[in-house]
Design an enzyme around this catalytic site. Structure first.
Site, PDB file in Angstrom:
ATOM      1  N   CYS A   1      -2.281   9.446   2.531  1.00  0.00           N
ATOM      2  CA  CYS A   1      -2.134   8.931   1.164  1.00  0.00           C
ATOM      3  C   CYS A   1      -3.373   9.231   0.309  1.00  0.00           C
ATOM      4  O   CYS A   1      -3.313   9.132  -0.915  1.00  0.00           O
ATOM      5  CB  CYS A   1      -1.848   7.430   1.193  1.00  0.00           C
ATOM      6  SG  CYS A   1      -3.092   6.526   2.120  1.00  0.00           S
TER       7      CYS A   1
ATOM      8  N   GLU B   1       0.891  -1.174   0.000  1.00  0.00           N
ATOM      9  CA  GLU B   1       0.000   0.000   0.000  1.00  0.00           C
ATOM     10  C   GLU B   1       0.919   1.211   0.000  1.00  0.00           C
ATOM     11  O   GLU B   1       1.483   1.552   1.041  1.00  0.00           O
ATOM     12  CB  GLU B   1      -0.890   0.002   1.247  1.00  0.00           C
ATOM     13  CG  GLU B   1      -1.885  -1.125   1.330  1.00  0.00           C
ATOM     14  CD  GLU B   1      -3.030  -0.980   0.328  1.00  0.00           C
ATOM     15  OE1 GLU B   1      -3.173   0.092  -0.277  1.00  0.00           O
ATOM     16  OE2 GLU B   1      -3.766  -1.966   0.154  1.00  0.00           O
TER      17      GLU B   1
HETATM   18  P1  NAD Z   1       8.285   5.147   4.663  1.00  0.00           P
HETATM   19  O1  NAD Z   1       8.268   4.356   3.422  1.00  0.00           O
HETATM   20  O2  NAD Z   1       9.398   6.097   4.890  1.00  0.00           O
HETATM   21  O3  NAD Z   1       8.247   4.199   5.943  1.00  0.00           O
HETATM   22  C1  NAD Z   1       7.328   3.151   6.071  1.00  0.00           C
HETATM   23  C2  NAD Z   1       7.948   2.050   6.905  1.00  0.00           C
HETATM   24  O4  NAD Z   1       9.120   1.589   6.251  1.00  0.00           O
HETATM   25  C3  NAD Z   1       8.357   2.478   8.298  1.00  0.00           C
HETATM   26  O5  NAD Z   1       8.132   1.407   9.178  1.00  0.00           O
HETATM   27  C4  NAD Z   1       9.856   2.741   8.147  1.00  0.00           C
HETATM   28  O6  NAD Z   1      10.562   2.557   9.366  1.00  0.00           O
HETATM   29  C5  NAD Z   1      10.248   1.692   7.142  1.00  0.00           C
HETATM   30  N1  NAD Z   1      11.416   2.072   6.336  1.00  0.00           N
HETATM   31  C6  NAD Z   1      11.842   3.316   6.040  1.00  0.00           C
HETATM   32  N2  NAD Z   1      12.949   3.265   5.288  1.00  0.00           N
HETATM   33  C7  NAD Z   1      13.235   1.961   5.104  1.00  0.00           C
HETATM   34  C8  NAD Z   1      14.257   1.261   4.403  1.00  0.00           C
HETATM   35  N3  NAD Z   1      15.217   1.904   3.746  1.00  0.00           N
HETATM   36  N4  NAD Z   1      14.231  -0.084   4.417  1.00  0.00           N
HETATM   37  C9  NAD Z   1      13.257  -0.732   5.083  1.00  0.00           C
HETATM   38  N5  NAD Z   1      12.275  -0.133   5.769  1.00  0.00           N
HETATM   39  C10 NAD Z   1      12.256   1.201   5.779  1.00  0.00           C
HETATM   40  O7  NAD Z   1       6.859   5.880   4.721  1.00  0.00           O
HETATM   41  P2  NAD Z   1       6.335   6.877   5.819  1.00  0.00           P
HETATM   42  O8  NAD Z   1       7.035   8.173   5.606  1.00  0.00           O
HETATM   43  O9  NAD Z   1       6.360   6.246   7.169  1.00  0.00           O
HETATM   44  O10 NAD Z   1       4.788   6.997   5.420  1.00  0.00           O
HETATM   45  C11 NAD Z   1       4.351   7.830   4.429  1.00  0.00           C
HETATM   46  C12 NAD Z   1       4.102   7.082   3.131  1.00  0.00           C
HETATM   47  O11 NAD Z   1       3.166   6.039   3.359  1.00  0.00           O
HETATM   48  C13 NAD Z   1       3.475   7.960   2.080  1.00  0.00           C
HETATM   49  O12 NAD Z   1       4.072   7.682   0.847  1.00  0.00           O
HETATM   50  C14 NAD Z   1       2.012   7.518   2.083  1.00  0.00           C
HETATM   51  O13 NAD Z   1       1.323   7.772   0.886  1.00  0.00           O
HETATM   52  C15 NAD Z   1       2.146   6.079   2.368  1.00  0.00           C
HETATM   53  N6  NAD Z   1       0.884   5.543   2.902  1.00  0.00           N
HETATM   54  C16 NAD Z   1       0.137   4.742   2.083  1.00  0.00           C
HETATM   55  C17 NAD Z   1      -1.066   4.226   2.555  1.00  0.00           C
HETATM   56  C18 NAD Z   1      -1.877   3.319   1.696  1.00  0.00           C
HETATM   57  O14 NAD Z   1      -2.761   2.665   2.248  1.00  0.00           O
HETATM   58  N7  NAD Z   1      -1.632   3.221   0.401  1.00  0.00           N
HETATM   59  C19 NAD Z   1      -1.503   4.530   3.849  1.00  0.00           C
HETATM   60  C20 NAD Z   1      -0.721   5.350   4.649  1.00  0.00           C
HETATM   61  C21 NAD Z   1       0.490   5.843   4.159  1.00  0.00           C
END
Ligand code: NAD
Length: 497
Positions: free
Chosen positions: A297, A263
């Site tokens: 999102c 997602e």
């Molecule tokens: P992110 O991708 O930075 O982080 C998400 C998760 O991944 C966190 O647990 C983080 O610790 C981990 N992570 C970060 N960098 C990583 C790496 N290099 N390797 C492995 N894991 C890693 O996202 P965010 O900033 O926490 O959230 C915002 C994003 O989430 C936005 O793009 C938003 O659109 C998306 N989002 C999507 C939905 C959906 O249902 N489609 C819902 C909510 C948020």
């Protein structure tokens, strides 16, 4: 770290605030002494610390989930679902504390946090019910003297990696589906918002969910994800977060050929037809843009308004936006809390500067009024064009961009001009226009004349670079189920069959 006085006073049940990982039913320190401080984004104050587990401890979580899977999948489905319902009841009963913890770590206003607890809990109830309906099929046999059919079986251990913007609901939407299916889970929440996940673990334990079924691991994100994605015993990965990280994890899962659900980001168009009342549409657009301070999102990132009502729409939008209050989410009457951290504020400012340098007009958004370093005042840009960052990137901030269009074909092209395909909004009462645009939009979800579109019964998810798979709805549980086909041969002939 001892609980701060504010927190102790703020919570009816301070045991919901845990500063440990939760593995195999035990609250766990990190063996290597690494830890991370978690800050209240509204004040910048530290609210607690979490340990970072060492690689061996992440594997211990896999061992625990593997051992628990044997018993959890064998439990009668109604017993499994009863425990999920007990978890649901506890989430509801502890709604105020869960909301307070969420506002402290995430920043969203308390009423929004309460709403997220309700929303998150609703998935637990939904999947507690759906778990009982994971029916297989009987297949009319083309093989002589044989009975054919399918059985649905849990995939096994599921790793769930979640973001900070919805710290509770993004976990329950996955975990409840997986656990109802008979899987055990290892949750890796975002480091910015671990305490909602840990409160969920505390309540899962109280609900009688056995040790090892629901684990919360904490640590260095790339390190934890490499272990979980590379581990063969983990059979499914469900990730919610940015498209950048989603792509990385998809690659990491390739070697073990895991089931992957993603997602990812959104960049929602909000299309306003020429027949709309500009005031009604503008108020809806403000609601669709500024929830969770734009860190959503589903946020209406590109507002596309028919040229015949554009100027009036902008006037009403600016008026409504000016009424939004910005401040600490724990205070009353606040519409927008802070952004998650300083980098998010810097990114928002850069996106606004980029748009202005390429010809957009700044209608409102005076950042000198921001009540603290992590706050960003609601901002309105008009004359947004597709060469600007705000068009292509998720701003994840309270920055609205408006663009005028001339006709339906042009607005369809504009709306689809993005790598993302999560959600889109259409505001018009013309049924032919609705049908034409809705069918032409390359998005997983289209909401017509309604800002609210989510909830447990609907299949949530995106196309293009917004992800793979669907969460919620009647198909959400399928992400955690395998279909086993059976052929029972040599049965002899059965009369009448
Ligand atoms: P992110 O991708 O930075 O982080 C998400 C998760 O991944 C966190 O647990 C983080 O610790 C981990 N992570 C970060 N960098 C990583 C790496 N290099 N390797 C492995 N894991 C890693 O996202 P965010 O900033 O926490 O959230 C915002 C994003 O989430 C936005 O793009 C938003 O659109 C998306 N989002 C999507 C939905 C959906 O249902 N489609 C819902 C909510 C948020």
């Amino acid at each position: 770290m001892k609980l701060s006085k504010t927190l102790t006073k703020a919570l009816d049940d301070p045991r919901l605030f845990r500063q440990y990982a939760y593995v195999d039913g035990k609250w766990t320190h990190g063996d290597g002494g690494r830890e991370e401080t978690v800050f209240d984004p509204a004040t910048g104050e530290a609210i607690g610390h979490i340990p970072w587990l060492e690689p061996g401890q992440i594997l211990e979580a896999v061992d625990a989930a593997e051992a628990a899977f044997v018993h959890w999948r064998a439990l009668r489905v109604d017993e499994r679902c009863e425990r999920l319902l007990a978890w649901y009841d506890l989430l509801q009963a502890n709604r105020e504390d869960l909301a307070t913890i969420m506002t402290l770590e995430q920043g969203k206003p308390l009423p929004d946090a309460r709403g997220e607890v309700e929303y998150g809990a609703s998935f637990v109830r939904w999947f507690a019910e759906e778990g009982k309906r994971t029916f297989g099929e009987t297949i009319p046999s083309h093989i002589p003297n044989a009975a054919l059919g399918t059985i649905k079986e849990p995939v096994g251990i599921a790793a769930l990696i979640t973001p900070w913007n919805f710290p509770l609901a993004m976990i329950t939407r996955k975990a409840a589906a997986a656990m109802a299916a008979g899987c055990t889970v290892i949750v890796k929440p975002a480091g910015e918002t671990p305490f909602s996940a840990l409160a969920l673990a505390e309540l899962a334990e109280r609900a009688g969910i056995p040790a090892g079924v629901f684990n919360v691991v904490l640590g260095d994100p790339p390190e934890v994800s490499r272990i979980l994605c590379g581990e063969d015993r983990v059979k499914a990965l469900s990730f919610t977060g940015s498209t950048r990280v989603g792509r990385l994890l998809l690659e990491q899962c390739a070697n073990t050929v895991k089931r992957v659900s993603l997602e990812l980001g959104g960049n929602a168009p909000f299309i306003v037809g020429p027949d709309m009342d500009p005031r009604e549409a503008a108020f809806a657009a403000v609601a669709a843009k500024f929830q969770t301070a734009g860190q959503d999102c589903l946020a209406a990132d590109r507002i596309l308004v028919h040229e015949s009502i554009h100027d009036e729409f902008v006037g009403h939008f600016a008026e409504r936006m000016a009424a939004l209050t910005v401040g600490n989410g724990l205070e009353s009457e606040i519409d927008l809390g802070p952004l998650i951290h300083r980098q998010a504020v810097e990114k928002a400012a850069a996106i606004v500067d980029d748009a202005i340098s390429k010809g957009a007009t700044l209608v409102a958004g005076d950042q000198t009024l921001a009540p603290g370093p992590n706050f960003f005042m609601p901002t309105l840009l008009t004359g947004v064009t597709h060469d600007m960052k705000i068009w292509h990137e998720e701003s994840f901030a309270p920055v609205a961009g408006i663009t005028a269009y001339a006709d339906d074909d042009q607005v369809i092209e504009m709306a689809n001009d993005t790598e993302y395909g999560l959600a889109a909004y259409i505001y018009t009462h013309d049924i032919r226009r609705i049908w034409k645009i809705m069918r032409a939009l390359e998005f997983g979800m289209v909401s017509v004349n309604s800002v609210k579109m989510t909830g447990p019964p609907v299949p949530f998810g995106g196309v293009k670079h917004s992800g793979l798979g669907r969460e919620g709805g009647v198909t959400g549980i399928d992400e955690y189920l395998e279909t086993k086909y059976y052929c029972l041969g040599a049965l002899g002939s059965v009369s009448g069959s």
